[in-house]
Enzyme design. Structure first.
Site, PDB file in Angstrom:
ATOM      1  N   TYR A  58      13.757   0.108  11.935  1.00 35.44           N
ATOM      2  CA  TYR A  58      12.945   0.967  12.103  1.00 35.44           C
ATOM      3  C   TYR A  58      13.503   1.923  13.366  1.00 35.44           C
ATOM      4  O   TYR A  58      13.183   3.299  13.398  1.00 35.44           O
ATOM      5  CB  TYR A  58      11.579   0.537  12.560  1.00 35.44           C
ATOM      6  CG  TYR A  58      10.989  -0.442  11.736  1.00 35.44           C
ATOM      7  CD1 TYR A  58      10.991  -0.287  10.386  1.00 35.44           C
ATOM      8  CD2 TYR A  58      10.369  -1.684  12.281  1.00 35.44           C
ATOM      9  CE1 TYR A  58      10.479  -1.037   9.176  1.00 35.44           C
ATOM     10  CE2 TYR A  58      10.043  -2.561  11.126  1.00 35.44           C
ATOM     11  CZ  TYR A  58       9.906  -2.279   9.850  1.00 35.44           C
ATOM     12  OH  TYR A  58       9.452  -3.246   8.943  1.00 35.44           O
ATOM     13  N   ILE A  61       0.746  -1.159  -0.198  1.00 39.58           N
ATOM     14  CA  ILE A  61       0.075  -0.051  -0.094  1.00 39.58           C
ATOM     15  C   ILE A  61       0.781   1.262   0.073  1.00 39.58           C
ATOM     16  O   ILE A  61       0.485   2.401  -0.795  1.00 39.58           O
ATOM     17  CB  ILE A  61      -0.878   0.048   1.140  1.00 39.58           C
ATOM     18  CG1 ILE A  61      -2.099   1.120   1.094  1.00 39.58           C
ATOM     19  CG2 ILE A  61      -0.291   0.051   2.426  1.00 39.58           C
ATOM     20  CD1 ILE A  61      -3.147   1.239   1.863  1.00 39.58           C
ATOM     21  N   LYS A  91      -4.764   2.064   8.874  1.00 37.86           N
ATOM     22  CA  LYS A  91      -6.005   1.364   9.543  1.00 37.86           C
ATOM     23  C   LYS A  91      -5.816  -0.211   9.322  1.00 37.86           C
ATOM     24  O   LYS A  91      -5.353  -0.771   8.447  1.00 37.86           O
ATOM     25  CB  LYS A  91      -7.016   1.927   9.113  1.00 37.86           C
ATOM     26  CG  LYS A  91      -7.433   2.224   7.666  1.00 37.86           C
ATOM     27  CD  LYS A  91      -7.452   1.176   6.672  1.00 37.86           C
ATOM     28  CE  LYS A  91      -8.169  -0.029   6.838  1.00 37.86           C
ATOM     29  NZ  LYS A  91      -7.775  -1.147   5.976  1.00 37.86           N
TER      30      LYS A  91
END
Length: 328
Positions: free
Chosen positions: A56, A12, A95
């Site tokens: 990260y 995404i 989400k």
């Protein structure tokens, strides 16, 4: 310019969000992080981002990042949203933010103690299509709203897809059931009181592959179904006593058609169509987010709204365990 860091090389992000972040008027992607340096470097090179990190933690420690976009698997959202906030970074998290409403409380605490903006990425709430629906309902274009009908489905039985992995937070309700609920709440400004539901789980994956939901909002009802193993469909209809609104391609224009809002009158002898071609809702979301960070008076999807939407999804799961109504 606001400097974005991307946590993960998820699809995404690659296909939807990063290109629109790069095209936004007030932000630029400066860093990509992945657990594999080569993957981070390849994606960074693809989009012209100068920094690629193999963890990260390195990204969160970088002064070249003002805020992060998190498209990690759902089960990791809360952990990294909190870590990002504690590192002083603003957070736009894909989400669903959490697996249940209770998990959002520590994210709110992290937001408040660090003075950063944290928002769940419900891009539909930034799309002019949905602002039009909201204004039509508010202005009485369909009279008294009595019923909302919704559907969202696609077919995916790929065992390697995280949406089919229960441990990673997969399933139809977390992935797509949140859209009929959030768009109804956004458009009406109302909250549900109780729900009834049927949920069917995939025997192999353990994820919910079909759900049929009825939610009582007091003055009106919402009924919708969602499925990860049915043919592609998206639909939202808001039916009042003086007309109704059809929303075409309400969540993902393109695969599901063109973004339109059609207002029908009570006699069904007249209709007005509002079209929204070329809207890039991920870009609108990013630009509004940055303007809010910079002190603008922007309407942002807040964590408090996230709690309310997740409470509804939690109630759906509980309602599916018995006959009758479940309080939200």
């Amino acid at each position: 310019m606001f400097k974005w860091g991307i946590m993960s090389t998820a699809k995404i992000g690659r296909e939807q969000v990063i290109p629109q972040l790069q095209d936004s008027e007030n932000g630029v992607v400066t860093a990509i992080a992945s657990r594999e340096q080569s993957r981070a470097r390849a994606l960074a090179d693809r989009f012209g981002a100068p920094h690629a990190f193999a963890s990260y933690e390195e990204l969160l420690a970088s002064d070249e990042v003002d805020g992060v976009y998190i498209p990690l698997p759902t089960s990791q959202h809360v952990e990294w949203a909190i870590k990002a906030a504690d590192a002083g970074k603003h957070v736009l998290c894909e989400k669903p933010l959490a697996l249940n409403a209770a998990e959002i409380a520590p994210v709110i605490e992290a937001r408040d103690r660090n003075g950063v903006l944290v928002s769940e990425a419900f891009m539909v709430t930034y799309h002019p299509q949905w602002h039009k629906v909201r204004s039509l309902i508010r202005d009485g274009a369909i009279g008294r709203l009595r019923h909302v009908q919704g559907a969202f489905s696609y077919f995916n039985t790929n065992p390697d897809d995280m949406r089919n992995n229960a441990e990673l937070g997969g399933g139809g309700l977390p992935d797509i059931g949140v859209y009929p609920t959030v768009s109804t709440r956004f458009s009406t400004g109302c909250e549900p009181r109780r729900v009834q539901a049927t949920v069917e789980r995939d025997p192999e994956f353990g994820t919910d592959r079909y759900a049929s939901v009825k939610a009582d909002f007091g003055d009106f009802e919402l009924s919708f179904y969602c499925s990860t193993q049915m043919a592609l469909r998206q639909l939202m209809v808001f039916h009042g006593d003086k007309g109704y609104i059809e929303v075409t391609a309400p969540f993902n224009a393109g695969d599901y058609g063109h973004a339109t809002v059609r207002l029908h009158n009570a006699g069904h002898d007249g209709a007005e169509t509002f079209r929204f071609p070329g809207v890039r809702q991920y870009r609108l979301q990013a630009e509004a987010f940055v303007r809010k960070v910079q002190g603008g008076n922007e309407e942002i999807f807040t964590l408090e709204q996230s709690v309310l939407n997740q409470k509804l999804i939690d109630a759906v799961y509980r309602a599916a365990e018995h006959d009758g109504w479940e309080k939200v």
